[in-house]
Design a protein around this motif. Structure first.
Motif, PDB file in Angstrom:
ATOM      1  N   LEU A 156       5.006 -10.707 -14.025  1.00  0.00           N
ATOM      2  CA  LEU A 156       5.886 -10.031 -13.071  1.00  0.00           C
ATOM      3  C   LEU A 156       7.270  -9.815 -13.686  1.00  0.00           C
ATOM      4  O   LEU A 156       7.909  -8.782 -13.455  1.00  0.00           O
ATOM      5  N   ASP A 157       7.721 -10.806 -14.445  1.00  0.00           N
ATOM      6  CA  ASP A 157       9.015 -10.701 -15.108  1.00  0.00           C
ATOM      7  C   ASP A 157       9.047  -9.507 -16.071  1.00  0.00           C
ATOM      8  O   ASP A 157      10.033  -8.766 -16.141  1.00  0.00           O
ATOM      9  N   ILE A 158       7.951  -9.306 -16.780  1.00  0.00           N
ATOM     10  CA  ILE A 158       7.844  -8.198 -17.735  1.00  0.00           C
ATOM     11  C   ILE A 158       7.705  -6.862 -17.004  1.00  0.00           C
ATOM     12  O   ILE A 158       8.260  -5.842 -17.422  1.00  0.00           O
ATOM     13  N   LEU A 159       6.970  -6.866 -15.890  1.00  0.00           N
ATOM     14  CA  LEU A 159       6.700  -5.613 -15.174  1.00  0.00           C
ATOM     15  C   LEU A 159       7.807  -5.243 -14.182  1.00  0.00           C
ATOM     16  O   LEU A 159       7.757  -4.154 -13.586  1.00  0.00           O
ATOM     17  N   TRP A 160       8.788  -6.126 -13.987  1.00  0.00           N
ATOM     18  CA  TRP A 160       9.799  -5.902 -12.962  1.00  0.00           C
ATOM     19  C   TRP A 160      10.590  -4.616 -13.203  1.00  0.00           C
ATOM     20  O   TRP A 160      10.793  -3.817 -12.287  1.00  0.00           O
ATOM     21  N   GLN A 161      11.015  -4.415 -14.439  1.00  0.00           N
ATOM     22  CA  GLN A 161      11.803  -3.222 -14.732  1.00  0.00           C
ATOM     23  C   GLN A 161      10.984  -1.940 -14.568  1.00  0.00           C
ATOM     24  O   GLN A 161      11.441  -1.002 -13.900  1.00  0.00           O
ATOM     25  N   PRO A 162       9.766  -1.861 -15.136  1.00  0.00           N
ATOM     26  CA  PRO A 162       8.948  -0.666 -14.886  1.00  0.00           C
ATOM     27  C   PRO A 162       8.659  -0.432 -13.402  1.00  0.00           C
ATOM     28  O   PRO A 162       8.603   0.710 -12.946  1.00  0.00           O
ATOM     29  N   PHE A 163       8.507  -1.531 -12.652  1.00  0.00           N
ATOM     30  CA  PHE A 163       8.262  -1.398 -11.211  1.00  0.00           C
ATOM     31  C   PHE A 163       9.468  -0.776 -10.509  1.00  0.00           C
ATOM     32  O   PHE A 163       9.328   0.112  -9.659  1.00  0.00           O
TER      33      PHE A 163
ATOM     34  N   SER B 107       9.301   6.090  -9.267  1.00  0.00           N
ATOM     35  CA  SER B 107      10.065   7.064  -8.476  1.00  0.00           C
ATOM     36  C   SER B 107       9.621   7.118  -7.017  1.00  0.00           C
ATOM     37  O   SER B 107      10.417   7.408  -6.126  1.00  0.00           O
ATOM     38  N   SER B 108       8.366   6.825  -6.769  1.00  0.00           N
ATOM     39  CA  SER B 108       7.833   6.951  -5.413  1.00  0.00           C
ATOM     40  C   SER B 108       7.893   5.627  -4.660  1.00  0.00           C
ATOM     41  O   SER B 108       7.270   4.639  -5.073  1.00  0.00           O
ATOM     42  N   PRO B 109       8.613   5.570  -3.535  1.00  0.00           N
ATOM     43  CA  PRO B 109       8.621   4.343  -2.708  1.00  0.00           C
ATOM     44  C   PRO B 109       7.236   3.983  -2.208  1.00  0.00           C
ATOM     45  O   PRO B 109       6.906   2.801  -2.056  1.00  0.00           O
ATOM     46  N   ARG B 110       6.408   4.994  -1.924  1.00  0.00           N
ATOM     47  CA  ARG B 110       5.047   4.720  -1.444  1.00  0.00           C
ATOM     48  C   ARG B 110       4.234   3.964  -2.498  1.00  0.00           C
ATOM     49  O   ARG B 110       3.453   3.073  -2.167  1.00  0.00           O
ATOM     50  N   THR B 111       4.419   4.365  -3.742  1.00  0.00           N
ATOM     51  CA  THR B 111       3.702   3.685  -4.821  1.00  0.00           C
ATOM     52  C   THR B 111       4.136   2.223  -4.907  1.00  0.00           C
ATOM     53  O   THR B 111       3.309   1.319  -5.091  1.00  0.00           O
ATOM     54  N   LYS B 112       5.449   1.982  -4.776  1.00  0.00           N
ATOM     55  CA  LYS B 112       5.955   0.611  -4.803  1.00  0.00           C
ATOM     56  C   LYS B 112       5.360  -0.224  -3.669  1.00  0.00           C
ATOM     57  O   LYS B 112       4.940  -1.369  -3.872  1.00  0.00           O
ATOM     58  N   ILE B 113       5.319   0.371  -2.484  1.00  0.00           N
ATOM     59  CA  ILE B 113       4.769  -0.340  -1.321  1.00  0.00           C
ATOM     60  C   ILE B 113       3.283  -0.628  -1.521  1.00  0.00           C
ATOM     61  O   ILE B 113       2.802  -1.724  -1.229  1.00  0.00           O
ATOM     62  N   LEU B 114       2.554   0.365  -2.041  1.00  0.00           N
ATOM     63  CA  LEU B 114       1.117   0.194  -2.253  1.00  0.00           C
ATOM     64  C   LEU B 114       0.837  -0.899  -3.279  1.00  0.00           C
ATOM     65  O   LEU B 114      -0.039  -1.761  -3.072  1.00  0.00           O
ATOM     66  N   VAL B 115       1.569  -0.897  -4.401  1.00  0.00           N
ATOM     67  CA  VAL B 115       1.381  -1.910  -5.444  1.00  0.00           C
ATOM     68  C   VAL B 115       1.698  -3.302  -4.884  1.00  0.00           C
ATOM     69  O   VAL B 115       0.939  -4.261  -5.111  1.00  0.00           O
ATOM     70  N   SER B 116       2.799  -3.409  -4.166  1.00  0.00           N
ATOM     71  CA  SER B 116       3.180  -4.701  -3.575  1.00  0.00           C
ATOM     72  C   SER B 116       2.129  -5.172  -2.572  1.00  0.00           C
ATOM     73  O   SER B 116       1.769  -6.364  -2.540  1.00  0.00           O
ATOM     74  N   PHE B 117       1.629  -4.243  -1.773  1.00  0.00           N
ATOM     75  CA  PHE B 117       0.622  -4.579  -0.759  1.00  0.00           C
ATOM     76  C   PHE B 117      -0.657  -5.103  -1.413  1.00  0.00           C
ATOM     77  O   PHE B 117      -1.210  -6.119  -0.988  1.00  0.00           O
ATOM     78  N   LEU B 118      -1.115  -4.429  -2.463  1.00  0.00           N
ATOM     79  CA  LEU B 118      -2.350  -4.840  -3.140  1.00  0.00           C
ATOM     80  C   LEU B 118      -2.191  -6.206  -3.795  1.00  0.00           C
ATOM     81  O   LEU B 118      -3.130  -7.014  -3.806  1.00  0.00           O
ATOM     82  N   PHE B 119      -1.009  -6.475  -4.330  1.00  0.00           N
ATOM     83  CA  PHE B 119      -0.769  -7.770  -4.979  1.00  0.00           C
ATOM     84  C   PHE B 119      -0.748  -8.906  -3.961  1.00  0.00           C
ATOM     85  O   PHE B 119      -1.296  -9.989  -4.194  1.00  0.00           O
TER      86      PHE B 119
END
Length: 500
Positions: A331-338, A342-354
């Motif tokens: 997560l520490d490594i992926l934090w910056q790419p996350f 650009s899409s808030p929906r993508t962020k929400i979806l990734v967080s939801f799946l995790f």
């Protein structure tokens, strides 16, 4: 040591809340056995001589301490475990700050380790030694890692304590020795290959304090058993019995598949993120701490697989600490790419799946707790327990007669689930416990017969499965029961006998 931040405290509070949900959780047969054994030790019986089990003594010492402090029941044992896990959580936060670029991720480590342990565990997994040993194993790993950049007295002390923690680990289970050797060999090779130290000099500087540290707790245990004239049976239990069980047993692939599926179901998101950490942290920066965590995971997985004769899902909990820490590193490594998505929906979806598996687990456990008024009374606690272990209703009803006026006093014998001992408040009439009769060696059957003959327990319970096994392996036990006892009642899972 850095001070705990507000986020650290918030995470610890969440871990405590998750742990509190599990305080009234029911015992499975294993926890009931450990509690019964610890009670007998409290009454003066000697482990292995008067109460035999194939496990090393660490788990019984843990239950003995927990029971003395908080009570020999589900709540008492689980309170002590929660305190133990909260202390581990604080140590993880304090020691791993510099391992992560983002301090918030470092604060979350207890959630990804201890929190996930609790959320993934049912009554079969809670308070098993594979989970408890994660604490001293991590301390051993961390001190080994810290010693790499130290010299002289400071390195000696760190490796001395690392060895001591290794000794504690072996008191829980001797088969974990390869993990310890993996830690120490890694640091030795790093010192020689990376720092170009003289092999003989660094070998002595590393091995001497480790040996002195590891030998102290082991000598304490050996000295105790020598003082009660039990070294012979301890040696047989630790070194002779396991090899004979493996030699006489058959490999059960179904157990391996079941355990692996259980682990992946509960830890798959962490494993996937941990793979990112291993790839980046080792390939790019060659991080020594990451390497030690990978050593723990790989060797631990190998140890789990070689126990295929007695493989259970809880044994995979040996991996929950390295898996959670490596996932946090991912997560520490992926934090910056996350953050750059650009899409808030993508962020929400990734967080939801995790987070989805963890939310489902906490809902599964917290809803029955709320429905039963937080299990604050004996009745509501029992209802909460039966939501997770339906057998509790049947077991309690079957042992009720043992507490009724006019029942015969004394220790009983159970060939089946040790929960009967725990729920009835009775202890074991024989030194051999009959929870794993399928693992009995040929010489243990006559010993069990002799002990039953001498102890004459007023009540005997034999489960249906073990009726068949005893008839096949050593029918003389059933002959003794038929001669001296008559059937008191037939339960759903077995038969109660009362002495003539």
């Amino acid at each position: 040591m850095p001070k705990l931040s507000k986020i650290d405290f918030l995470v610890l509070i969440v871990v405590v809340i998750i742990g509190l949900i599990h305080l009234p959780f029911p015992f499975s047969g294993d926890q009931a056995l450990f509690t019964t054994g610890a009670l007998e030790m409290l009454q003066g019986k000697v482990l292995y001589r008067d109460f035999w089990d194939l496990k090393q003594p660490g788990i019984y010492y843990f239950y003995l301490l927990a029971g003395n402090l908080f009570g020999f029941n589900e709540i008492g044992i689980h309170i002590f475990e929660l305190i133990y896990m909260v202390v581990l959580s604080i140590i993880l936060q304090q020691t791993l700050k510099t391992y992560f670029r983002h301090h918030t991720i470092a604060s979350l480590v207890p959630l990804l380790t201890v929190g996930v342990y609790y959320l993934s565990s049912s009554q079969r997994q809670l308070t098993q030694l594979e989970a408890l040993v994660g604490f001293p194993l991590f301390l051993c790993l961390w001190l080994t890692f810290q010693s790499f950049n130290q010299e002289g007295k400071q390195r000696f002390i760190q490796l001395l304590i690392s060895g001591f923690m290794g000794g504690i680990v072996l008191i829980f289970k001797l088969i974990f020795l390869p993990i310890l050797l993996g830690f120490w060999l890694t640091i030795l090779l790093y010192s020689v290959l990376i720092k170009h130290h003289n092999f003989q000099k660094i070998f002595f500087e590393i091995c001497l304090p480790i040996f002195l540290g590891i030998i102290f707790p082991l000598l304490a245990v050996v000295s105790y058993f020598a003082s009660v004239n039990s070294l012979s049976i301890v040696y047989q239990t630790f070194f002779v019995y396991p090899s004979q069980v493996v030699a006489n047993g058959t490999v059960k692939i179904s157990k391996l598949l079941f355990g692996t599926v259980w682990f992946l179901k509960n830890f798959v998101t962490l494993v996937l993120v941990a793979i990112v950490a291993v790839n980046v942290s080792l390939r790019k920066s060659k991080n020594l701490l990451t390497l030690l965590l990978v050593v723990w995971f790989v060797l631990g997985l190998g140890i789990i697989f070689i126990q295929i004769r007695s493989l259970w899902s809880y044994q995979y909990l040996l991996l929950f600490v390295p898996t959670g820490i490596l996932a946090a590193k991912g997560l520490d490594i992926l934090w910056q790419p996350f953050k750059e998505l650009s899409s808030p929906r993508t962020k929400i979806l990734v967080s939801f799946l995790f987070l989805l598996p963890f939310f489902l687990n906490i809902l599964y456990k917290s809803i029955p707790l709320v429905q039963n008024n937080f299990a604050l009374t004996q009745d509501t606690q029992f209802k909460y327990q039966t939501a997770f272990r339906k057998e509790y209703t049947l077991l309690r009803s079957e042992v009720d007669f043992l507490s009724q006026p006019g029942n015969l006093p004394g220790e009983i014998f159970v060939a089946g689930d040790p929960s009967i001992y725990y729920l009835s408040g009775r202890t074991q009439a024989t030194s051999l416990n009959a929870w794993s009769l399928e693992l009995f060696l040929s010489e243990q059957w006559p010993q069990l017969l002799r002990e039953l003959d001498l102890s004459k327990p007023p009540y005997i319970f034999i489960s249906n499965n073990y009726q068949t096994l005893i008839k096949e392996k050593f029918p003389k036990i059933l002959e003794l029961v038929d001669k001296r006892y008559h059937i008191l009642s037939k339960a759903t899972d077995g038969i109660w006998y009362i002495i003539n």
